[in-house]
Design an enzyme around this catalytic site. Sequence first.
Site, mmCIF file in Angstrom:
data_model
loop_
_atom_site.group_PDB
_atom_site.id
_atom_site.type_symbol
_atom_site.label_atom_id
_atom_site.label_comp_id
_atom_site.label_asym_id
_atom_site.label_seq_id
_atom_site.Cartn_x
_atom_site.Cartn_y
_atom_site.Cartn_z
ATOM 1 N N ALA A 71 0.836 -1.207 0.000
ATOM 2 C CA ALA A 71 0.000 0.000 0.000
ATOM 3 C C ALA A 71 0.870 1.256 0.000
ATOM 4 O O ALA A 71 1.781 1.395 0.810
ATOM 5 C CB ALA A 71 -0.919 0.009 1.215
ATOM 6 N N ALA A 72 0.588 2.152 -0.936
ATOM 7 C CA ALA A 72 1.372 3.388 -1.062
ATOM 8 C C ALA A 72 0.688 4.309 -2.055
ATOM 9 O O ALA A 72 -0.194 3.894 -2.808
ATOM 10 C CB ALA A 72 2.792 3.082 -1.542
ATOM 11 N N TYR A 138 7.824 11.439 -4.865
ATOM 12 C CA TYR A 138 7.526 10.011 -4.724
ATOM 13 C C TYR A 138 8.792 9.245 -4.366
ATOM 14 O O TYR A 138 8.835 8.483 -3.388
ATOM 15 C CB TYR A 138 6.915 9.463 -6.017
ATOM 16 C CG TYR A 138 6.860 7.954 -6.050
ATOM 17 C CD1 TYR A 138 6.049 7.252 -5.158
ATOM 18 C CD2 TYR A 138 7.621 7.233 -6.962
ATOM 19 C CE1 TYR A 138 5.991 5.869 -5.172
ATOM 20 C CE2 TYR A 138 7.578 5.850 -6.988
ATOM 21 C CZ TYR A 138 6.762 5.173 -6.098
ATOM 22 O OH TYR A 138 6.728 3.791 -6.124
#
Length: 297
Positions: A71-72, A138
């Site tokens: 999850a990200a 990111y």
Amino acid sequence: MTEQRRVLLTGVNGFTGKYVRAELEAAGYTVIGAVVGAPSGPNEVILDITSLDNCRRVMETVRPDYVIHLAAISFVQHADVEAFYHVNVIGTLNLIQAIADAGLSPQRVLVASSANIYGNAKAGVISEEQPPEPVNHYATSKLAMEYMVRTWCDRLPIVITRPFNYTGVGQAPHFLIPKIVSHFTRRAAVIELGNLDVERDFSDVRMVARAYRGLLEHDCAGQVVNICSGRPYAIRDILGLMREIAGYEIDVRVNPAFVRHSEVKTLVGSTEKLRRLIGELNYIPLEETLRWMVSAK
């Protein structure tokens, strides 16, 4: 099924998570999928990684033998800069802290980072020893996450993966290859892209899922591992493959708005460490992946 084969998988409903779940279940694991919204089945739990209390409750309830954390926020051009750090760094910290607070001793904790942390590396084929040079939020958030996770490696059997680009059926349409495939399958007259000379190491998502399973099953605690094919493809190459598959020529136009100032020009990974740790993988040629994606349309 033994209790020693329970995997808590975050990001289970994401592009990668669906394939990882299928790979693990086919190999006999019980996968408990962590979801943000309401669970859709008995083997799913609600998990908000931005809440330490929620992470603790899930760990105490599920008590997994393995954890895979996918999850990200993974879209490089995501508009909310703070969210990269809140989710990717603090969210991962909450998850790791909750494992310890619940008194768990998992056999493996796999945390997905990103090859984007290498930035504009000029080393040709990039090994895990390449110094990081992140060029966007990111990548910076993923590198910060890596440093944070490493502070736990003396207490938990953590492996950090750095996946390079990969694709397949079900990837969101705003990513490059699904966009190209969609234009060709619709027989669009024109496609607007950014820098056509950018080179990327593209893998098939099914191979990535196999690699993740291999890292659960082999002795790789404390390692940082590239997940890649070792094969570079320029955007021009992908367009050429799609022309052959679709049988027609599309008008390709470079839109300056799609050319990012901090564009990573070439990103190609070394597969040597991955192969040494888990053995040879059945790499899937990009043309085969593209044909699979076209046939699914």
